[in-house]
Design an enzyme around this catalytic site. Structure first.
Site, PDB file in Angstrom:
ATOM      1  N   GLU A   1       1.863   3.484   3.057  1.00 30.52           N
ATOM      2  CA  GLU A   1       2.491   2.894   4.286  1.00 30.52           C
ATOM      3  C   GLU A   1       3.962   3.023   4.365  1.00 30.52           C
ATOM      4  OE1 GLU A   1       0.723  -0.846   4.711  1.00 30.52           O
ATOM      5  OE2 GLU A   1      -1.237  -0.102   4.508  1.00 30.52           O
TER       6      GLU A   1
ATOM      7  N   GLU B   1       2.050  -5.967  10.762  1.00 29.54           N
ATOM      8  CA  GLU B   1       1.454  -4.377  10.789  1.00 29.54           C
ATOM      9  C   GLU B   1       2.303  -3.829  12.149  1.00 29.54           C
ATOM     10  OE1 GLU B   1      -0.719  -2.905   9.234  1.00 29.54           O
ATOM     11  OE2 GLU B   1      -1.590  -4.796   8.081  1.00 29.54           O
TER      12      GLU B   1
ATOM     13  N   HIS C   1       3.672  -3.513   6.899  1.00 34.68           N
ATOM     14  CA  HIS C   1       2.754  -2.622   6.595  1.00 34.68           C
ATOM     15  C   HIS C   1       2.684  -1.719   7.631  1.00 34.68           C
ATOM     16  CE1 HIS C   1       0.454  -4.808   3.215  1.00 34.68           C
ATOM     17  NE2 HIS C   1       1.328  -5.676   3.564  1.00 34.68           N
TER      18      HIS C   1
ATOM     19  N   HIS D   1       0.917  -1.149  -0.012  1.00 34.86           N
ATOM     20  CA  HIS D   1      -0.068  -0.072  -0.111  1.00 34.86           C
ATOM     21  C   HIS D   1       1.073   1.216   0.039  1.00 34.86           C
ATOM     22  CE1 HIS D   1      -2.854  -3.042   2.250  1.00 34.86           C
ATOM     23  NE2 HIS D   1      -3.203  -2.776   0.947  1.00 34.86           N
TER      24      HIS D   1
END
Length: 338
Positions: free
Chosen positions: A61, A218, A154, A58
């Site tokens: 990010e 994450e 991410h 993405h």
């Protein structure tokens, strides 16, 4: 040719539409820029480890992009002597240059061949990234001794009750790798989310197709380039540096890790679909049994048990896509480990 100033990110963003492949030598090996955002580093010494680090799947990010770019610079300048095979992927450079999540469609929903159902940049990019990973892993001389790793890094749209967590791809036999979990603990990961079904994410592709130990990692909240506090990633940076230089997986106690199993996917089934939460509700927020969490003109979702929590809530997406995951904490002792 070489990478100007040993800054792979700068080269990637300056050539986001494509570049001519080239190779170069660095102090501990040979590098190959295979395409925009695709860098393969082969160490001079023999190794049994092939490591993929992907970032920017993405485009907005940016923290993990800066972290991995910093590690690459350290390798190219000789401050880290590389002892593993390394493939670095900056997933969505076009979106990254525009500070947006994606251009046409969510890239992290297009792997395991799902790109064939779409047109546009992300579909082409998913196909190219699959090829890069497949080619990289196929070089292994002896598949019985080759360790294949893929950490897809991410940051999240919203805050989290557990700032750093991983998604463990669906494992059909329900047996999880203790060495990898201990590595993640050493890397500052606070929680593990056990997937309940196969998906079309990048990490699941590497696990299911290539047998890699693969995780979606994450690492906190989204920030713009230059606004990330990389000290927040210090534990991960230390464990990755040890892996890159020594071929050793750092290990730490898993006793503080929280484990969650996925109960359900919340799917946006109609334009009227809504979540019964505020816009700033954090990942892993828990609810009382009976709470009406999601509803539309076609359906509703009622919380089954007090303590069930939501992760990745988002309704700003097309009908048919996932609007969140419902998860439930389970004891670490309940995991089957190998």
């Amino acid at each position: 040719m070489t990478i100007l100033n040993n800054d792979f990110l700068a080269v990637t963003l300056a050539n986001q539409d494509g570049l001519t492949p080239f190779q170069f030598v660095f102090p501990s090996g040979t590098g190959f820029v295979e395409n925009t955002g695709i860098l393969r580093l082969e160490p001079t010494q023999e190794t049994s480890i092939s490591l993929v680090l992907s970032v920017g799947i993405h485009g907005n990010e940016t923290g993990p992009i800066e972290l991995v770019n910093q590690l690459v610079t350290s390798i190219l300048e000789g401050r880290i002597s590389l002892s593993v095979r390394l493939l670095v992927l900056i997933g969505n450079p076009v979106a990254a240059s525009q500070a947006i999540r994606f251009c046409d469609v969510n890239l992290n929903r297009l792997f395991s061949g799902a790109w064939q159902n779409y047109d546009g940049f992300e579909a082409q990019r998913a196909q190219r990234l699959e090829k890069a990973v497949g080619d990289f892993y196929s070089v292994a001389n002896n598949e019985t001794t080759q360790m294949r790793l893929h950490y897809d890094l991410h940051t999240a749209i919203r805050g989290s009750m557990h700032e750093k967590f991983v998604v463990y791809p669906f494992v059909e036999n329900g047996i999880y790798n203790q060495q990898q979990l201990a590595f993640l603990a050493a890397s500052g990961i606070e929680a593990v989310l056990l997937s309940h079904q196969s998906t079309t994410t990048f990490s699941y592709y590497s696990y299911a197709v290539h047998g890699a130990h693969a995780f979606t990692v994450e690492l906190g909240k989204v920030h713009c380039f230059g606004e990330n506090d990389l000290s927040n990633f210090a534990a991960l940076e230390d464990s990755l540096s040890l892996l890159l230089e020594k071929g050793v997986l750092a290990q730490a106690s898993m006793s503080e890790m929280r484990i969650f199993t996925v109960l359900d996917s919340l799917v946006k089934d109609d334009d009227s679909y809504k979540l019964g939460i505020e816009a700033d509700v954090k990942n892993f927020t828990q609810f009382e049994q009976g709470y009406r969490l999601a509803y539309s003109e076609k359906s509703e979702y009622i919380v089954q048990k007090t303590g069930d929590a939501i992760v990745f809530p988002n309704t700003n997406l097309p009908v048919g896509q996932r609007a969140g995951l419902m998860v439930r904490p389970i004891p670490l002792e309940g995991l089957q480990l190998d």
